[in-house]
Design an enzyme around this catalytic site. Structure first.
Site, PDB file in Angstrom:
ATOM      1  CG  LEU A  64      72.018 -15.279 -25.963  1.00  0.00           C
ATOM      2  CD1 LEU A  64      72.223 -14.331 -24.797  1.00  0.00           C
ATOM      3  CD2 LEU A  64      72.683 -14.723 -27.208  1.00  0.00           C
ATOM      4  NE  ARG A  65      71.416 -23.614 -28.699  1.00  0.00           N
ATOM      5  CZ  ARG A  65      70.272 -24.191 -29.033  1.00  0.00           C
ATOM      6  NH1 ARG A  65      69.311 -24.313 -28.130  1.00  0.00           N
ATOM      7  NH2 ARG A  65      70.068 -24.649 -30.237  1.00  0.00           N
ATOM      8  CG  ASP A 307      63.631 -19.836 -34.279  1.00  0.00           C
ATOM      9  OD1 ASP A 307      63.958 -19.863 -33.070  1.00  0.00           O
ATOM     10  OD2 ASP A 307      62.933 -20.716 -34.803  1.00  0.00           O
ATOM     11  CG  HIS A 311      72.264 -27.291 -32.755  1.00  0.00           C
ATOM     12  ND1 HIS A 311      71.837 -27.724 -31.523  1.00  0.00           N
ATOM     13  CD2 HIS A 311      71.140 -26.993 -33.455  1.00  0.00           C
ATOM     14  CE1 HIS A 311      70.519 -27.703 -31.471  1.00  0.00           C
ATOM     15  NE2 HIS A 311      70.064 -27.247 -32.625  1.00  0.00           N
TER      16      HIS A 311
END
Lengths: 427, 317
Positions: A64-65, A307, A311
């Protein structure tokens, strides 16, 4: 709220069947299939005529960052993307910043999810070692009681085989699932492409298959030694599939997944240094892709995952070896799965089982099943929706897709999480 | 491969020069013929032609280089272009500027051509994909991918001494795995129709699948040199010992160093080439390097004419 989903084609991944029938949910659970429970009054009726009704998808590897890299993605942005794509449960590996190696971080993530509106269930995977440094064990019992469903060292190596052995033993003592992405860090070196004719032609630092298989062989031996129930994530090599098949035949408590994109792309797709196709593990050969597909069909590979690695645009706007690996894949998981059925690799219920009941079972989470008494996590699909895959249309904050311009069939119409509509395509 | 599209314009003319792969025989022949016409310029008292007058060439070197950088500078000057050379390995990038920002900033100085050397394979393609229309990109070496002007000056040298490629056996010896020069040479020799291309190296210096580029593999120097007309030596970088690719310089020289005795395994009129800078006593014996069969210094001279040719064909279109 009571929901009546009528006239849909129910795809049942548990009994591997498809039946035209109705589903009834209350504010939380599935309370009826085929006929409503006594005194059921629907607050809302969804006409699913010509649509498919499947359990919400379970994605065992999603970044999820958040916390840490909110310029790439946030809990809110990525769980909304999950909901819009029929994913109702997702697991996040411990390599957030800070690392999921203590209960406070677990609580932070769950708090973030409820603040964002609980678009899906988030399951945390705790770290096996403190700060993923591979030296000291984490408080695994504490992580378990705070809700972690498994333990992993994510992409980071252990300092020694001894530490890895101890970590697996200790996890086994707490009956915690261990998740490993097999990787020999020396053999990986600074590689960015599968070692073969393509990496040689492009002059790219290469990753040989032994970088995965040597580690996997050792990891399987450690499973035999420690008895730790272990799931191997994101396999990429034909030989890895053989090794898992053999380990299962030997009765070892192992399971495996591979990323959906590995079933479609190979190193030939790198073209002229296409950074959207830079992944770790790398896209491998056509033989590897076929072996992974065979493994998914015969059950050696238990489940598929996205996966997902969103970005910001700059991460891929540079020469290939300097770009960041990973693809934004929540938005493409389901359409690619449906394509597997279209291609005839498996029946539709079989494909759906690899994304629902299979991962739910091995992770030990209540999901992936449309029987009475189960969580009302449901995805309704319009199979006749045709569209072009465009990164700019992604709900995810990450627009980095290697499937730009692909034709997709089938799109999520409605997603229900715990009896609550979290996504509706018309809304 | 769609490499043609990026390098060639709609008329099939060179727009960028990024790699030999994907180019065809007419384009390579045109480069060699154009270079031929420039050799006379470089021999004149006034060594200038006005082909690129008013144009500006930016040499961006992210890796250190002496001879490639100098010959590109001279080539541009002899075509009457204005030249800006930036050694960026110590400048902008160490301050954290992205490569794309570097391109945009230098492009804002009204540049007509970029000559780029960068440690990342694919960096020249990246430049070509992001410069404004009308700006040309020349690859002066990208990672371990290609070094096309070096390969073309080598082809020019071979053609100068041997005339016809179709009868030639060519051996490339040394660190093929890490060599962008070798990859470009292999493509060029196959496109120009060489009879056979061999690569000779210890196994650790031969990349996996190199035979798919159209070469025969040899692990033994004497066997590999038999009946060869052109011997191309590659530079062996010292750091290869540290990476455990080789045991020692001494053992390498004992097995793969080019001595006169070994050169005698090749055809008697074989020529010896080296893209430089050479390590005397590591990959090549001094007496061979300075001997009658060596054409190493001619390569450097021809390098200017070949680079003038490629510059005039791209920017001078």
């Amino acid at each position: 709220m009571n929901i009546h989903i009528k006239n849909g084609l129910l795809i049942d991944p548990v009994n591997l069947s498809q039946t035209k029938t109705d589903v009834y949910t209350d504010g939380k659970l599935i309370v009826g299939v085929g006929k409503p429970p006594a005194n059921f009054k629907a607050n809302q009726t969804i006409d699913a005529h010509n649509h498919w009704v499947i359990p919400g998808l379970v994605d065992c590897q999603v970044r999820l960052r958040e916390p840490g890299q909110v310029h790439k993605g946030t809990i809110e942005s990525e769980t909304q993307a999950a909901a819009a794509n029929g994913i109702t449960s997702l697991c996040i590996p411990p390599d957030t910043q800070p690392v999921i190696d203590n209960t406070a971080v677990v609580e932070l993530i769950h708090h973030g999810n409820s603040k964002a509106g609980n678009h899906c269930h988030i399951y945390t995977i705790g770290a096996l070692s403190q700060n993923l440094a591979g030296e000291q064990l984490t408080n695994m019992a504490g992580l378990k009681s705070s809700g972690c469903i498994a333990l992993s060292n994510a992409k980071q190596p252990f300092n020694s085989n001894l530490v890895q052995r101890r970590a697996m033993e200790y996890a086994e003592g707490h009956k915690m699932l261990v998740i490993i992405q097999p990787r020999d860090h020396d053999l990986y070196a600074n590689g960015c492409a599968h070692e073969g004719a393509i990496s040689t032609r492009l002059g790219l630092p290469s990753i040989p298959e032994v970088a995965e298989t040597a580690a996997l062989a050792k990891d399987i031996e450690l499973v035999a030694q420690t008895g730790a129930r272990t799931h191997f994530g994101q396999l990429s090599c034909a030989r890895s599939v053989d090794m898992i098949r053999q380990a299962k035949a030997n009765g070892l408590p192992v399971t495996a997944d591979c990323a959906m994109h590995q079933l479609f792309l190979t190193d030939h797709d790198l073209g002229e240094f296409d950074t959207s196709k830079l992944t770790i593990p790398p896209l491998r050969s056509q033989l590897d892709r076929q072996a992974l597909r065979d493994g998914v069909v015969d059950g050696t590979i238990d489940c598929l995952c996205s996966d997902h690695q969103p970005h910001e645009i700059d991460a891929k706007l540079c020469p290939f070896p300097s770009a960041e690996p990973g693809i934004s894949s929540l938005d493409t998981l389901l359409p690619l799965a449906l394509r597997l059925a279209e291609e005839g690799l498996m029946t539709l219920p079989e494909v759906i089982s690899r994304l629902t009941i299979n991962p739910a079972k091995l992770l030990g989470i209540p999901a992936g099943n449309l029987s009475i008494g189960e969580w009302a996590d449901i995805c309704i699909i319009d199979p006749d929706a045709h569209y072009l895959c465009l990164g700019q249309d992604f709900i995810s904050k990450g627009k980095n897709t290697p499937f730009e311009g692909w034709d997709f069939n089938g799109r999520v119409k409605t997603t229900i999480v715990a009896g609550r509509i979290v996504y509706n395509s018309s809304s | 491969m769609s490499k043609n599209n990026l390098q060639l314009d709609e008329n099939g003319k060179l727009k960028h020069f990024l790699g030999i792969e994907g180019l065809n025989l007419p384009v390579l022949t045109e480069i060699l013929d154009t270079a031929e016409s420039f050799t006379s310029v470089t021999e004149r008292t006034v060594k200038k032609v006005p082909i690129l007058r008013g144009k500006t060439v930016a040499n961006l070197f992210f890796e250190p280089s002496t001879r490639t950088r100098s010959t590109f500078e001279l080539a541009a000057q002899r075509l009457s272009a204005d030249v800006l050379t930036l050694n960026l390995n110590t400048s902008a990038t160490s301050k954290g500027e992205s490569l794309l920002d570097t391109i945009r900033n230098i492009e804002a100085m009204q540049i007509d051509m970029f000559v780029i050397r960068h440690q990342d394979s694919g960096s020249a393609h990246f430049f070509a994909q992001h410069v404004k229309p009308g700006v040309s990109v020349l690859n002066a070496g990208d990672g371990q991918h290609e070094h096309p002007t070096q390969a073309m000056l080598d082809m020019f040298t071979i053609r100068h001494f041997k005339k016809d490629f179709s009868q030639l056996r060519v051996a490339i010896i040394g660190d093929i795995a890490h060599s962008r020069v070798a990859r470009s040479q292999i493509h060029a020799l196959n496109i120009l129709g060489a009879a056979e291309v061999r690569v000779i190296a210890p196994k650790t210096l031969l990349p996996v699948g190199i035979e798919s580029l159209g070469v025969h593999l040899y692990n033994n120097l004497e066997q590999g040199l038999k009946d060869v007309d052109v011997v191309i030596m590659l530079r062996l970088q010292k750091e290869r010992m540290r990476g455990a690719l080789l045991p020692s310089e001494k053992e390498y020289f004992n097995l793969f160093g080019l001595t006169q005795e070994r050169l005698n395994c090749a055809n008697p009129d074989a020529i010896v080439m080296h893209p430089g800078p050479a390590n005397r006593g590591v990959e090549i014996e001094s007496s061979v390097m300075d001997g009658p069969q060596s054409v190493i210094l001619q390569q450097v001279t021809f390098g200017i004419a070949v680079r003038m040719a490629v510059m005039s064909m791209t920017v001078g279109r």
